[in-house]
Design an enzyme around this catalytic site. Sequence first.
Site, PDB file in Angstrom:
ATOM      1  CG  ASP A  85      -2.364  -1.654   3.928  1.00  0.00           C
ATOM      2  OD1 ASP A  85      -2.801  -0.632   3.365  1.00  0.00           O
ATOM      3  OD2 ASP A  85      -2.856  -2.122   4.965  1.00  0.00           O
ATOM      4  NE  ARG A  86       7.561  -0.263   1.964  1.00  0.00           N
ATOM      5  CZ  ARG A  86       8.519   0.590   2.280  1.00  0.00           C
ATOM      6  NH1 ARG A  86       8.230   1.683   2.970  1.00  0.00           N
ATOM      7  NH2 ARG A  86       9.763   0.381   1.902  1.00  0.00           N
TER       8      ARG A  86
END
Length: 337
Positions: free
Chosen positions: A155-156
């Site tokens: 995930d970012r």
Amino acid sequence: MKHIIGAKPAADRAAGLPLPSARIVEVDADSAGQRLDNFLIRHLKGVPKTHVYRIIRSGEVRINKGRASADTRVETGDQVRLPPVRISDKVAEKAERPAPAREFPVLLEDEHVIAIDKPAGTAVHGGSGVSFGVIEQLRQARPQAKFLELVHRLDRDTSGILLVAKKRSALTHLQDQFRERETGKTYLALVTGTWAANKKVIDTPLHKYLQADGERRVRTTTADDPDGMRSITLVKVRSHLPARPGQGLPAMSLLEVTIKTGRTHQIRVHLASQGHPIVGDDKYGDFDLNKRVPKHGLKRMFLHAWRLQFSHPATGQRIELHAELPPELSEFIASSA
């Protein structure tokens, strides 16, 4: 590769010219084995991922004249039909603008694979409103590299170990390991509350859905849900942090979290479903607490890909990598102890 971009050129749009007809792309050896959605994202620069999935679902994208799903893997010689798609001038300009070159801290590198320590706040690839990510920046920094592809995703807002393959054979070998659950992936997560030491396994199916605004979300579901995916998370308590009432901070627990399945947002949703959301999680977390922790130095989600175990794609040697907590996380723990 017979290269084609399905988007209409800006000059044509401005002149009001008709869209070009559908085009055919022949898959070459370097693209063989890719999922169809990833293949399209690479070749329809600037087209939103939501639209890519829409044209797949509608049957506008064809492989050898037949319909295909997003997870279909393309093979050498496949004829992929790309429909004409429209994108705005603004998006087109972004697509034509190269990502800035950037190197990342390297944990391991040889002729087959790179393991990097991804910082939080950096997407692994462009799309969904993000112009570029790790892979685009790495390609710009290494123009001589013939092949660079993500093996898996983070995930970012998650930091830590990310693998990039330097050869197609390495990519296929490593992705097979991830798919067959032959890798070991352990994260460090700080959650609210005091996690019970005997709560070691979460075996709860997860269901992906879209919100009204099109944003992706995940929720727990039941075993009889036909759209539920079995998801298993192992939890070990590393330490407990006492509450600091005077500073508005509750008791917290630092966990070692090992995922046996790699579902979207699995750790975040599983931990939150037990009443212990990850501190700083803006999707599934304690939103009131999230407003307070930045004052104490934590300005991101406390989730870090700490340890990764896998077999080397060429030698078969078992590799174990560690990425220590970045300063903003280790300092928050130190100040809370």
